[in-house]
Design a protein around this motif. Structure first.
Motif, mmCIF file in Angstrom:
data_model
loop_
_atom_site.group_PDB
_atom_site.id
_atom_site.type_symbol
_atom_site.label_atom_id
_atom_site.label_comp_id
_atom_site.label_asym_id
_atom_site.label_seq_id
_atom_site.Cartn_x
_atom_site.Cartn_y
_atom_site.Cartn_z
ATOM 1 N N GLY A 119 0.881 -1.113 -0.089
ATOM 2 C CA GLY A 119 0.219 -0.064 -0.062
ATOM 3 C C GLY A 119 0.717 1.244 0.070
ATOM 4 N N ASP A 120 2.098 1.214 0.603
ATOM 5 C CA ASP A 120 2.845 2.475 0.699
ATOM 6 C C ASP A 120 3.471 2.686 -0.701
ATOM 7 O OD1 ASP A 120 2.573 2.593 3.557
ATOM 8 O OD2 ASP A 120 4.050 1.069 3.947
ATOM 9 N N ILE A 121 4.026 1.560 -1.343
ATOM 10 C CA ILE A 121 4.506 1.559 -2.663
ATOM 11 C C ILE A 121 3.620 2.147 -3.698
ATOM 12 C CG2 ILE A 121 5.472 0.482 -4.509
ATOM 13 C CD1 ILE A 121 6.874 -1.377 -2.281
ATOM 14 N N ASN A 122 2.423 1.632 -3.484
ATOM 15 C CA ASN A 122 1.143 2.064 -4.279
ATOM 16 C C ASN A 122 0.773 3.562 -4.194
ATOM 17 O OD1 ASN A 122 0.896 -0.455 -5.610
ATOM 18 N ND2 ASN A 122 -0.889 -1.079 -4.035
ATOM 19 N N ILE A 123 1.113 4.200 -2.960
ATOM 20 C CA ILE A 123 0.688 5.469 -2.575
ATOM 21 C C ILE A 123 1.825 6.179 -3.259
ATOM 22 C CG2 ILE A 123 1.207 7.386 -0.916
ATOM 23 C CD1 ILE A 123 -0.206 5.456 0.855
ATOM 24 N N LEU A 124 3.254 5.810 -3.289
ATOM 25 C CA LEU A 124 4.359 6.494 -4.031
ATOM 26 C C LEU A 124 4.135 6.578 -5.527
ATOM 27 C CD1 LEU A 124 7.425 5.601 -1.868
ATOM 28 C CD2 LEU A 124 6.746 7.717 -2.675
ATOM 29 N N THR A 125 3.806 5.392 -6.121
ATOM 30 C CA THR A 125 3.686 5.286 -7.811
ATOM 31 C C THR A 125 2.235 6.019 -8.054
ATOM 32 O OG1 THR A 125 2.436 3.098 -7.380
ATOM 33 C CG2 THR A 125 4.909 3.080 -7.609
ATOM 34 N N SER A 126 1.396 6.259 -7.273
ATOM 35 C CA SER A 126 0.187 6.851 -7.607
ATOM 36 C C SER A 126 0.444 8.594 -7.842
ATOM 37 C CB SER A 126 -0.890 6.896 -6.655
ATOM 38 O OG SER A 126 -1.883 7.686 -7.098
ATOM 39 N N PRO A 127 0.158 9.090 -8.820
ATOM 40 C CA PRO A 127 0.766 10.538 -9.178
ATOM 41 C C PRO A 127 -0.127 11.469 -8.581
ATOM 42 C CG PRO A 127 -0.761 9.805 -10.998
ATOM 43 C CD PRO A 127 -0.334 8.240 -10.077
ATOM 44 N N HIS A 128 -1.293 10.996 -7.473
ATOM 45 C CA HIS A 128 -2.126 12.115 -7.292
ATOM 46 C C HIS A 128 -2.251 11.762 -5.572
ATOM 47 C CE1 HIS A 128 -3.784 12.606 -11.551
ATOM 48 N NE2 HIS A 128 -2.865 13.554 -11.291
ATOM 49 N N ALA A 129 -1.387 10.580 -4.926
ATOM 50 C CA ALA A 129 -1.718 10.195 -3.734
ATOM 51 C C ALA A 129 -0.571 11.368 -2.667
ATOM 52 C CB ALA A 129 -1.537 8.893 -3.555
ATOM 53 N N GLU A 187 11.243 22.155 -9.817
ATOM 54 C CA GLU A 187 10.229 23.026 -10.285
ATOM 55 C C GLU A 187 9.047 21.717 -10.258
ATOM 56 O OE1 GLU A 187 9.932 26.312 -10.213
ATOM 57 O OE2 GLU A 187 12.128 26.681 -10.420
ATOM 58 N N GLU A 188 7.784 22.487 -10.317
ATOM 59 C CA GLU A 188 6.593 21.737 -10.086
ATOM 60 C C GLU A 188 6.394 20.723 -11.247
ATOM 61 O OE1 GLU A 188 2.031 22.022 -8.379
ATOM 62 O OE2 GLU A 188 2.569 23.442 -9.605
ATOM 63 N N PRO A 230 4.875 30.234 -3.396
ATOM 64 C CA PRO A 230 4.410 28.839 -3.565
ATOM 65 C C PRO A 230 5.077 28.054 -4.712
ATOM 66 C CG PRO A 230 2.576 29.993 -4.077
ATOM 67 C CD PRO A 230 3.718 30.998 -3.807
ATOM 68 N N ARG A 231 5.664 26.806 -4.333
ATOM 69 C CA ARG A 231 5.919 25.874 -5.573
ATOM 70 C C ARG A 231 4.864 24.870 -5.878
ATOM 71 N NH1 ARG A 231 11.702 24.901 -5.798
ATOM 72 N NH2 ARG A 231 12.850 26.859 -5.452
ATOM 73 N N GLN A 232 4.124 24.702 -5.038
ATOM 74 C CA GLN A 232 2.884 23.734 -5.352
ATOM 75 C C GLN A 232 1.746 24.412 -5.487
ATOM 76 O OE1 GLN A 232 2.650 20.989 -1.921
ATOM 77 N NE2 GLN A 232 0.447 20.351 -2.461
ATOM 78 N N THR A 233 0.727 23.799 -6.447
ATOM 79 C CA THR A 233 -0.225 24.282 -6.670
ATOM 80 C C THR A 233 -1.576 23.177 -6.808
ATOM 81 O OG1 THR A 233 -0.041 23.843 -9.095
ATOM 82 C CG2 THR A 233 0.529 26.245 -8.399
ATOM 83 N N ASN A 234 -1.322 22.165 -6.284
ATOM 84 C CA ASN A 234 -2.304 21.003 -6.036
ATOM 85 C C ASN A 234 -2.171 20.485 -4.855
ATOM 86 O OD1 ASN A 234 -0.173 19.090 -5.550
ATOM 87 N ND2 ASN A 234 0.420 18.797 -7.625
ATOM 88 N N GLY A 235 -3.147 19.969 -4.372
ATOM 89 C CA GLY A 235 -3.361 19.416 -2.872
ATOM 90 C C GLY A 235 -2.768 18.007 -2.343
ATOM 91 N N TYR A 236 -1.911 17.477 -3.322
ATOM 92 C CA TYR A 236 -1.254 16.222 -2.918
ATOM 93 C C TYR A 236 -0.070 16.082 -2.877
ATOM 94 C CZ TYR A 236 -1.828 16.141 -8.184
ATOM 95 O OH TYR A 236 -2.115 16.414 -9.288
ATOM 96 N N ASP A 237 0.876 16.749 -3.576
ATOM 97 C CA ASP A 237 2.394 16.774 -3.745
ATOM 98 C C ASP A 237 3.332 17.157 -2.425
ATOM 99 O OD1 ASP A 237 2.769 15.132 -5.945
ATOM 100 O OD2 ASP A 237 2.509 16.828 -7.201
ATOM 101 N N CYS A 238 2.591 17.761 -1.373
ATOM 102 C CA CYS A 238 3.621 18.279 -0.546
ATOM 103 C C CYS A 238 4.416 17.261 0.294
ATOM 104 C CB CYS A 238 2.395 18.684 0.867
ATOM 105 S SG CYS A 238 1.196 17.627 1.418
ATOM 106 N N GLY A 239 4.052 15.966 0.597
ATOM 107 C CA GLY A 239 5.220 15.149 1.066
ATOM 108 C C GLY A 239 6.354 14.899 -0.092
ATOM 109 N N VAL A 240 5.968 14.908 -1.328
ATOM 110 C CA VAL A 240 6.998 14.839 -2.160
ATOM 111 C C VAL A 240 7.900 15.937 -2.324
ATOM 112 C CG1 VAL A 240 7.635 14.289 -4.762
ATOM 113 C CG2 VAL A 240 5.622 13.412 -3.662
ATOM 114 N N TRP A 241 7.359 17.141 -1.973
ATOM 115 C CA TRP A 241 8.064 18.270 -1.815
ATOM 116 C C TRP A 241 8.930 18.423 -0.715
ATOM 117 C CZ3 TRP A 241 9.415 21.657 -5.410
ATOM 118 C CH2 TRP A 241 8.362 22.061 -6.630
ATOM 119 N N VAL A 242 8.524 17.782 0.532
ATOM 120 C CA VAL A 242 9.468 18.018 1.653
ATOM 121 C C VAL A 242 10.453 16.828 1.236
ATOM 122 C CG1 VAL A 242 9.292 16.715 3.967
ATOM 123 C CG2 VAL A 242 7.538 18.448 3.322
#
Length: 213
Positions: A14-24, A191-192, A162-174
């Motif tokens: 499930g964790d790997i699926n979160i990482l591979t999902s572009p919007h999770a 960049e985004e 801001p660098r992020q304009t969506n509501g799901y990529d904050c963890g990837v940005w971190v």
């Protein structure tokens, strides 16, 4: 998997699926596990950094006992590190990941928020300074080290726009910001339009270690 002194890290499907999902949005396991892999990927430069867990600030907020803090943090050898990297999850008003870099040489907190918000940091900074004091006291009590939290700390936002304009990529940005700090930079240059490539890079790190294991 256990690597470079970090505790055993387990990525479930499930964790790997979160990482591979572009919007999770990433969860704690993704943040903490990928932090381990990034640290190993950027050694030896990363050796001056201690990566704290997403669970460490909540322990301070809920007044965890000294034994609990020491058991969960002593493996990082934080008292030897000039930089501590702290991922933080804000649950309100919506789930959002941010990152604080604690620089002991300059007595500065560098605050990274991919949405470039500054007001929510007020409560975080108060808790972060308490974390610094608690850890310094613990190291003095357990090891006889000299207190390293003396003096006034200052806090500075890393991003003003801001660098992020969506509501799901904050963890990837971190994690992207974490990778930059581990390499000796103040802020990520990603960049985004390229953040999805970094998400893919994290997946590759996991699969590479899994193959070696």
């Amino acid at each position: 998997m256990s690597i470079d002194g970090f505790p055993w890290q387990t990525f479930l499907l499930g964790d790997i699926n979160i990482l591979t999902s572009p919007h999770a949005q990433l969860n704690d396991t993704c943040i903490n596990g990928c932090a381990t892999l990034l640290y190993s990927a950027f050694l030896p430069n990363a050796a001056s950094c201690a990566i704290l867990s997403t669970h460490d600030l909540p322990r301070i907020r809920f007044n965890a006992e000294d034994d609990t803090l020491w058991r969960n943090l002593s493996w990082t050898r934080f008292w030897e590190k000039s930089i501590r990297i702290l991922p933080i999850h804000r649950s309100l008003p919506v789930g959002h990941w941010v990152l604080c870099t604690i620089d002991f040489h300059s007595q500065q907190l560098f605050l990274f928020d991919s949405l470039a918000e500054q007001k929510p940091w007020r409560n975080d900074v108060k808790d972060i300074t308490q974390l610094i004091c608690r850890l310094s006291s613990l190291a003095t009590q357990r090891l006889g080290t000299t207190h390293r939290d003396h003096g006034d700390w200052t806090a500075h936002p890393v991003l003003l726009e801001p660098r992020q304009t969506n509501g799901y990529d904050c963890g990837v940005w971190v994690l992207a910001q974490m990778a930059a700090v581990l390499r000796g930079y103040e802020v990520t240059g990603i960049e985004e339009c390229n953040i999805s490539r970094f998400r893919h890079y994290l997946c590759v790190l996991i699969l590479r270690i899994a193959a070696l294991g």
